[in-house]
Design an enzyme around this catalytic site. Sequence first.
Site, PDB file in Angstrom:
ATOM      1  CB  SER A   1      -0.939   0.011   1.214  1.00  0.00           C
ATOM      2  OG  SER A   1      -0.198  -0.141   2.417  1.00  0.00           O
TER       3      SER A   1
ATOM      4  CG  HIS B   1      -1.295   3.632   4.659  1.00  0.00           C
ATOM      5  ND1 HIS B   1      -2.152   3.026   5.557  1.00  0.00           N
ATOM      6  CD2 HIS B   1      -0.763   2.639   3.913  1.00  0.00           C
ATOM      7  CE1 HIS B   1      -2.154   1.723   5.353  1.00  0.00           C
ATOM      8  NE2 HIS B   1      -1.313   1.455   4.368  1.00  0.00           N
TER       9      HIS B   1
ATOM     10  CG  ASN C   1       1.173  -5.211   4.648  1.00  0.00           C
ATOM     11  OD1 ASN C   1       0.772  -4.396   5.471  1.00  0.00           O
ATOM     12  ND2 ASN C   1       1.050  -5.027   3.350  1.00  0.00           N
TER      13      ASN C   1
ATOM     14  CG  ASP D   1      -3.517   4.579   8.298  1.00  0.00           C
ATOM     15  OD1 ASP D   1      -2.541   5.347   8.382  1.00  0.00           O
ATOM     16  OD2 ASP D   1      -3.842   4.029   7.237  1.00  0.00           O
TER      17      ASP D   1
ATOM     18  N   GLY E   1      -2.100  -4.291   1.298  1.00  0.00           N
ATOM     19  CA  GLY E   1      -2.178  -5.521   2.066  1.00  0.00           C
ATOM     20  C   GLY E   1      -1.218  -6.606   1.625  1.00  0.00           C
TER      21      GLY E   1
END
Length: 239
Positions: free
Chosen positions: A67, A218, A132, A215, A104
């Site tokens: 991402s 990002h 991830n 979040d 993801g």
Amino acid sequence: MAGGNKSENHHMNILKPIASFLAVFALLWASSCSSSNEKSTTNQAEEAAEETQTIPSDKTILFFGNSLTAGYGIEKDDAFPGLIQQRLDSLGLDYRVINGGLSGETTAGGLNRLDWFLEDEPYIFVLELGGNDGLRGIELSETKSNLEKIIDKVRTKYPSTKIILAGMQIPPNMGPEYTNEFQTIYPELAKEKNITLIPFLLEGVAGDPELNLPDGIHPTEEGHQIVFETVWPFIEKEI
């Protein structure tokens, strides 16, 4: 007999101009055909040259990641690969950036989908995966093995492709030992495989609320501008 000779001579006198006309016509027709053939050949050559000129000559820079590469939460053109393309275009350089980011994505997932991206040879291959894995607590040996297999697959298929590995760090959620060992995967791989290493992709961005989405993971558009500034010197050295 004398009358016959006169008649024959008369016919011969009539036929001579016709024969001369036919001879001239034949020459003109042959010349016309030759000229037409020359024009046809010339046109074909010009068309072939034009077709050759329209064949894309751009070299490809493939960003292969998750991402962070994909530009989660912002416009794709504002993610750092898109900013790399804008810089290349502004410099008049014939490079085409491919954003192979998938939100993801893990190293295992990247390994599974890599072949599709390797149908064409990338001039530069930027590998940005592993974050991830770390957030999910995947075995470090598996993460390193997958990254190694991705590097080996690119190098085996395209030995001249320049490979850049984007280093990553993770929050200490999994404990300090796991976190520290995760961080060492990237410099170790870069040394073992003799490839270029970006020490930390999110240098100056990670942990800053002003530069990340709510979040906390990002980057915002401003954050991606800083990531671009981190990545660009490594790209610039290879082009």
